[in-house]
Design an enzyme around this catalytic site. Structure first.
Site, PDB file in Angstrom:
ATOM      1  N   GLN A   1      10.340  -8.865  28.803  1.00 39.27           N
ATOM      2  CA  GLN A   1       9.800  -9.714  29.863  1.00 39.27           C
ATOM      3  C   GLN A   1      10.899 -10.435  30.635  1.00 39.27           C
ATOM      4  O   GLN A   1      10.727 -10.754  31.809  1.00 39.27           O
ATOM      5  CB  GLN A   1       8.828 -10.755  29.289  1.00 39.27           C
ATOM      6  CG  GLN A   1       7.574 -10.150  28.683  1.00 39.27           C
ATOM      7  CD  GLN A   1       7.659 -10.097  27.177  1.00 39.27           C
ATOM      8  OE1 GLN A   1       8.723  -9.849  26.613  1.00 39.27           O
ATOM      9  NE2 GLN A   1       6.545 -10.329  26.504  1.00 39.27           N
TER      10      GLN A   1
ATOM     11  N   ASP B   1       3.816 -21.052  23.926  1.00 42.09           N
ATOM     12  CA  ASP B   1       2.426 -20.624  23.933  1.00 42.09           C
ATOM     13  C   ASP B   1       1.536 -21.570  23.144  1.00 42.09           C
ATOM     14  O   ASP B   1       0.327 -21.588  23.355  1.00 42.09           O
ATOM     15  CB  ASP B   1       2.318 -19.212  23.349  1.00 42.09           C
ATOM     16  CG  ASP B   1       2.870 -18.171  24.302  1.00 42.09           C
ATOM     17  OD1 ASP B   1       2.066 -17.481  24.937  1.00 42.09           O
ATOM     18  OD2 ASP B   1       4.104 -18.063  24.420  1.00 42.09           O
TER      19      ASP B   1
ATOM     20  N   LYS C   1       7.986 -16.799  22.473  1.00 39.99           N
ATOM     21  CA  LYS C   1       8.306 -15.382  22.275  1.00 39.99           C
ATOM     22  C   LYS C   1       9.329 -15.199  21.149  1.00 39.99           C
ATOM     23  O   LYS C   1      10.246 -15.983  20.991  1.00 39.99           O
ATOM     24  CB  LYS C   1       8.843 -14.790  23.570  1.00 39.99           C
ATOM     25  CG  LYS C   1       9.072 -13.299  23.545  1.00 39.99           C
ATOM     26  CD  LYS C   1       7.798 -12.527  23.207  1.00 39.99           C
ATOM     27  CE  LYS C   1       6.684 -12.801  24.174  1.00 39.99           C
ATOM     28  NZ  LYS C   1       5.416 -12.099  23.796  1.00 39.99           N
TER      29      LYS C   1
END
Length: 364
Positions: free
Chosen positions: A206, A247, A258
């Site tokens: 990402q 998150d 992540k």
């Protein structure tokens, strides 16, 4: 934010007022395409397959997913089924359940014929609030970057202010602006000489695909590095600050981000590099104390480890195998960074120590 001169959000209500448009992030950075979601099942699949990803954007997509479900069947039973379907798509990010509960609680007391429209309005409100929160995070983070840059030794004044980030916490992960990238965009627009070290962020890359894409479109100087290069750069004084998203954040300030974020935090701590985490209120899980023990970590398909997607010399997108036949892969999507390794949390309400007292002082 803009792509080729046109302003975009990551999610929007289509002109028909009944379907949702999103940017298809699976195709980035080599193709910019959009996708229309017309049913709750399609919204759930878009979240599950990471057509949309990033905790805040997942939440907004889930909220609109309930709207799509209620347009077909506004009954209590259908609402409950759609809630569980969407909530099961990504177990780690708390924003999803938060947004689903907000829409459910808004529509449940209403007559069935009013529910779909109310869900639409609530989802749109969540999206607009996310944009405002992310821009506020950017303003608070900008002040930190300006202070750190001004405090550098005289011989380093005028040199680029180097920020390292991991994964994608930019506008593609939210509705607009982003979390960890919002201060970078604000700093760049304010004239700060800023440069970003972009972790590739294996296995889904990402950073290399999405963060680099965003920064390039905005004109922010950046360099993509392999995930294991960050500690080396910190040892040699080439990182002024680390900033990442999250998150899920526990009430005591542990952050789940992540996979690989924890290792960056350890390296930053060992080299006295400030480590910041940017987050909106919707990412705080007040029900959890110990992130390592209590946050469920999503294990994704091992194929993401054993294979990779890229663009061939002929310009075609292709998936290739990296590992020998028969080698197994293990793919935990997140890890938890304990609060003790976090310099501060940057929220829409201001900057707080990574602690329960710090968070409650902002969210009394």
């Amino acid at each position: 934010m803009k792509i080729d001169g046109k302003a975009w959000r990551t999610i929007w209500l289509e002109p028909d007022g009944r379907s949702i448009g999103v940017i298809d992030q699976i195709q980035l950075p080599h193709r910019f395409t959009t996708r229309t979601l017309r049913s709750c099942d399609e919204a759930a699949e878009a979240i599950r397959t990471m057509v949309v990803r990033g905790a805040p954007l997942i939440g907004v997509t889930g909220a609109y997913g309930l709207m799509l479900a209620l347009q077909v069947d506004p009954s209590d039973a259908a609402l409950a089924v759609a809630f569980e379907l969407l909530n099961a798509t990504r177990p780690t990010a708390v924003n999803l359940r938060w947004a689903l509960e907000r829409v459910r609680d808004r529509v449940a007391p209403l007559p069935p014929e009013q529910r779909a429209e109310a869900a639409k309005l609530e989802a749109a409100a969540i999206a607009d609030e996310d944009v405002a929160m992310c821009e506020a995070i950017g303003n608070h983070g900008l002040a930190i970057f300006q202070q750190l840059a001004a405090a550098r030794p005289a011989e380093r004044q005028g040199q680029p202010f180097n920020v390292l980030t991991h994964c994608n916490a930019g506008w593609l992960a939210t509705v607009d602006w982003g979390t960890a990238l919002a201060p970078i965009y604000k700093a760049h627009r304010a004239g700060l000489n800023i440069h970003v070290w972009v972790d590739e962020t294996r296995p889904r890359n990402q950073g290399a695909s999405l963060t680099a894409y965003e920064l390039g479109r905005e004109g922010v100087p950046h360099t993509v590095i392999v995930d294991n290069a960050g500690g080396h750069l910190m040892q040699h004084g080439q990182v002024d600050a680390v900033i990442v998203g999250t998150d899920r954040t526990t009430r005591r300030g542990d952050v789940c981000n992540k996979i690989g974020t924890y290792l960056k935090a350890l390296a930053a701590h060992d080299n006295s590099v400030p480590f910041y985490v940017a987050l909106p209120a919707s990412t705080i899980d007040w029900t959890i104390d110990d992130g390592v023990a209590e946050i469920p970590i999503e294990a994704r398909d091992a194929r993401e480890v054993t294979h990779i997607q890229g663009r061939t010399a002929a310009g075609e997108l292709a998936v290739v195998q990296l590992t020998p036949d028969g080698s197994e892969g293990f793919n935990p999507a997140f890890d938890v960074t304990p609060a003790r390794l976090v310099t501060a949390l940057i929220t829409e309400r201001g900057v707080a120590p990574a602690s329960e007292d710090g968070l409650r002082n902002l969210y009394a």
